[in-house]
Design a protein around this motif. Structure first.
Motif, PDB file in Angstrom:
ATOM      1  N   LYS A 197       0.844  -1.187   0.000  1.00 58.09           N
ATOM      2  CA  LYS A 197       0.000   0.000   0.000  1.00 58.09           C
ATOM      3  C   LYS A 197       0.887   1.247   0.000  1.00 58.09           C
ATOM      4  CE  LYS A 197      -4.024  -1.748   2.558  1.00 58.09           C
ATOM      5  NZ  LYS A 197      -4.868  -1.500   3.771  1.00 58.09           N
ATOM      6  N   ASP A 232      -0.006   3.626   6.467  1.00 54.34           N
ATOM      7  CA  ASP A 232      -0.902   3.718   5.312  1.00 54.34           C
ATOM      8  C   ASP A 232      -1.839   4.912   5.445  1.00 54.34           C
ATOM      9  OD1 ASP A 232      -2.957   2.959   7.077  1.00 54.34           O
ATOM     10  OD2 ASP A 232      -2.824   0.847   6.530  1.00 54.34           O
ATOM     11  N   TYR A 233      -2.690   5.087   4.446  1.00 55.58           N
ATOM     12  CA  TYR A 233      -3.552   6.267   4.385  1.00 55.58           C
ATOM     13  C   TYR A 233      -4.449   6.375   5.611  1.00 55.58           C
ATOM     14  CZ  TYR A 233      -7.081   9.563   2.738  1.00 55.58           C
ATOM     15  OH  TYR A 233      -7.940  10.641   2.627  1.00 55.58           O
ATOM     16  N   GLU A 234      -5.044   5.274   6.028  1.00 53.44           N
ATOM     17  CA  GLU A 234      -5.948   5.310   7.168  1.00 53.44           C
ATOM     18  C   GLU A 234      -5.229   5.786   8.427  1.00 53.44           C
ATOM     19  OE1 GLU A 234      -5.813   2.857   4.958  1.00 53.44           O
ATOM     20  OE2 GLU A 234      -7.780   3.216   4.032  1.00 53.44           O
ATOM     21  N   GLU A 235      -3.986   5.379   8.590  1.00 62.07           N
ATOM     22  CA  GLU A 235      -3.227   5.803   9.764  1.00 62.07           C
ATOM     23  C   GLU A 235      -2.892   7.289   9.726  1.00 62.07           C
ATOM     24  OE1 GLU A 235      -0.235   2.741  11.495  1.00 62.07           O
ATOM     25  OE2 GLU A 235      -0.188   2.479   9.321  1.00 62.07           O
ATOM     26  N   SER A 236      -2.872   7.869   8.529  1.00 65.35           N
ATOM     27  CA  SER A 236      -2.493   9.282   8.398  1.00 65.35           C
ATOM     28  C   SER A 236      -3.651  10.229   8.679  1.00 65.35           C
ATOM     29  CB  SER A 236      -1.950   9.535   6.990  1.00 65.35           C
ATOM     30  OG  SER A 236      -3.000   9.519   6.031  1.00 65.35           O
ATOM     31  N   LEU A 237      -4.847   9.705   8.877  1.00 64.25           N
ATOM     32  CA  LEU A 237      -6.027  10.538   9.099  1.00 64.25           C
ATOM     33  C   LEU A 237      -6.144  10.954  10.564  1.00 64.25           C
ATOM     34  CD1 LEU A 237      -8.641   8.567   6.963  1.00 64.25           C
ATOM     35  CD2 LEU A 237      -7.395  10.641   6.315  1.00 64.25           C
ATOM     36  N   GLN A 274      -8.887  13.116  13.353  1.00 58.05           N
ATOM     37  CA  GLN A 274     -10.239  13.630  13.554  1.00 58.05           C
ATOM     38  C   GLN A 274     -10.232  15.023  14.175  1.00 58.05           C
ATOM     39  OE1 GLN A 274     -13.284  11.611  12.792  1.00 58.05           O
ATOM     40  NE2 GLN A 274     -13.908  13.769  12.725  1.00 58.05           N
ATOM     41  N   GLU A 317     -15.047  15.327   8.893  1.00 53.15           N
ATOM     42  CA  GLU A 317     -14.504  14.100   8.324  1.00 53.15           C
ATOM     43  C   GLU A 317     -13.002  14.074   8.610  1.00 53.15           C
ATOM     44  OE1 GLU A 317     -15.400  13.807   4.203  1.00 53.15           O
ATOM     45  OE2 GLU A 317     -17.576  13.878   4.494  1.00 53.15           O
ATOM     46  N   GLN A 329      -6.223  14.224   6.307  1.00 50.57           N
ATOM     47  CA  GLN A 329      -4.868  13.711   6.109  1.00 50.57           C
ATOM     48  C   GLN A 329      -3.882  14.875   6.093  1.00 50.57           C
ATOM     49  OE1 GLN A 329      -2.691  13.759   3.158  1.00 50.57           O
ATOM     50  NE2 GLN A 329      -1.261  12.268   4.027  1.00 50.57           N
TER      51      GLN A 329
END
Length: 360
Positions: A259, A277-282, A284, A334, A337
């Motif tokens: 990924k 990965d991308y999800e970890e870079s988000l 809230q 939402e 990133q």
């Protein structure tokens, strides 16, 4: 405003040698203002072939010459002010200190507030220049708000060129005296107007960054091998120094993975880069410090949006007072990133710039 009243108004305009400030000056002259051109000289590096495309680079002599040519064409006086020592102390030192602390600085935000709208007009007055307003070629607007009883800062009409993000730290006095002749124009209209009036910089490329040729020369750091690890500390690869990376970065990691990997954070003490990965870079939410609010949050309305970067489309947020007086707690509707410590987050209510701060 009557023609006679216009002729009594004097405008100092910051001229960079580019098309935007050139057209801004042209518009002011055509409107009947008495215009004075002023250019900051900030580069004191070694002589080198011109690279251009940045505020701080070795193409400054050509930019100053371009501003002088424009001033002669418009029939206005032109002054050059040596701001190199202040630029080094206020912008370059801040940039290096912030970067090496593992944060992501905003040199253009700092330069606009403290130098372009601060030092430059101050030096002009010190040398005897008299003027009523200070103008630039930024794509932003100001207007008097009956609701707030003062001038407020607004986004430029062109959503692709709006530069209000870089101006959010201006103080009330700076906003009151600012003029932005390009605020209601698009870049295409600006270039067409410049070409139609035979301005030689009509096709000159836009600046892409504050420093040409990368940051290595400014940081002046020798390579220092370190590890790239995942969130659990597992080694993924190596690097030549954490300062070559910024949170949110995807390209240039030099790691083969199933990924795409993003820089999540850097650890200066360990000379370590953490990737995921991308999800970890988000994220809230985040905390802002060193905030500057132009209007009270409670009067700005409930529909707040924010920009994490100048080119980003505003995203819906909730902003509440933080633990300290100068802090705000920001929650994104939402997850976002690239929420990087040191960067500016700017708050908007429609076109109104509510304020902003530095991500903690």
């Amino acid at each position: 405003m009557s023609a006679g009243h216009l002729l009594r108004k004097k405008i100092l305009i910051g001229l960079s040698g580019g098309v935007d400030s050139a057209v801004a000056a042209l518009l002011l002259v055509k409107q009947g203002f008495r215009v004075i051109g002023a250019t900051m000289s900030v580069y004191d590096g070694p002589p080198a072939p011109s690279r251009g495309g940045a505020c701080y680079d070795c193409g400054e002599k050509e930019d100053i010459a371009s501003a002088a040519i424009l001033s002669a064409m418009l029939g206005i006086p032109h002054h050059v002010f040596d701001c190199s020592a202040s630029y080094k102390a206020v912008v370059l030192s801040y940039f290096k200190k912030t970067y090496l602390a593992g944060k992501t600085p905003n040199p253009c935000v700092r330069c606009n507030h403290l130098l372009k709208f601060g030092l430059l007009p101050s030096l002009a007055r010190e040398c005897g220049l008299d003027f009523d307003f200070f103008a630039t070629g930024h794509y932003a607007r100001t207007e008097f708000s009956q609701h707030y009883g003062r001038h407020v800062l607004l986004r430029g009409r062109d959503p692709h060129k709006d530069q209000s993000y870089f101006l959010y730290r201006l103080n009330r006095s700076q906003i009151n005296s600012a003029l932005f002749p390009l605020g209601n124009m698009t870049k295409k209209e600006v270039r067409a107007l410049a070409a139609g009036h035979g301005l030689p910089m009509h096709a000159k490329p836009d600046s892409q960054d504050f420093c040409a040729g990368g940051y290595a020369a400014l940081l002046n750091m020798p390579d220092s091998p370190g590890k790239i690890v995942d969130s659990d500390g597992l080694e993924l690869g190596t690097h030549a120094g954490f300062w070559h990376f910024t949170p949110g970065q995807r390209k240039g990691l030099g790691i083969a993975a199933k990924k795409p990997l993003y820089v999540l954070r850097v650890n200066p003490a360990r000379n370590e880069v953490v990737a995921g990965d991308y999800e970890e870079s988000l994220q809230q939410d985040c905390t802002l410090e060193y905030t500057r609010l132009h209007v009270p949050l409670e009067t700005a309305g409930h529909s707040l949006a924010a920009r994490l970067r100048s080119s980003q489309r505003p995203v819906t947020v909730t902003a509440l007072p933080g633990a300290a007086a100068s802090q705000l707690s920001i929650s994104f509707a939402e997850p976002q990133q690239g929420v990087a410590a040191g960067q500016s987050l700017v708050l908007y209510c429609g076109d109104l710039v509510v304020g902003g701060g530095i991500i903690r």
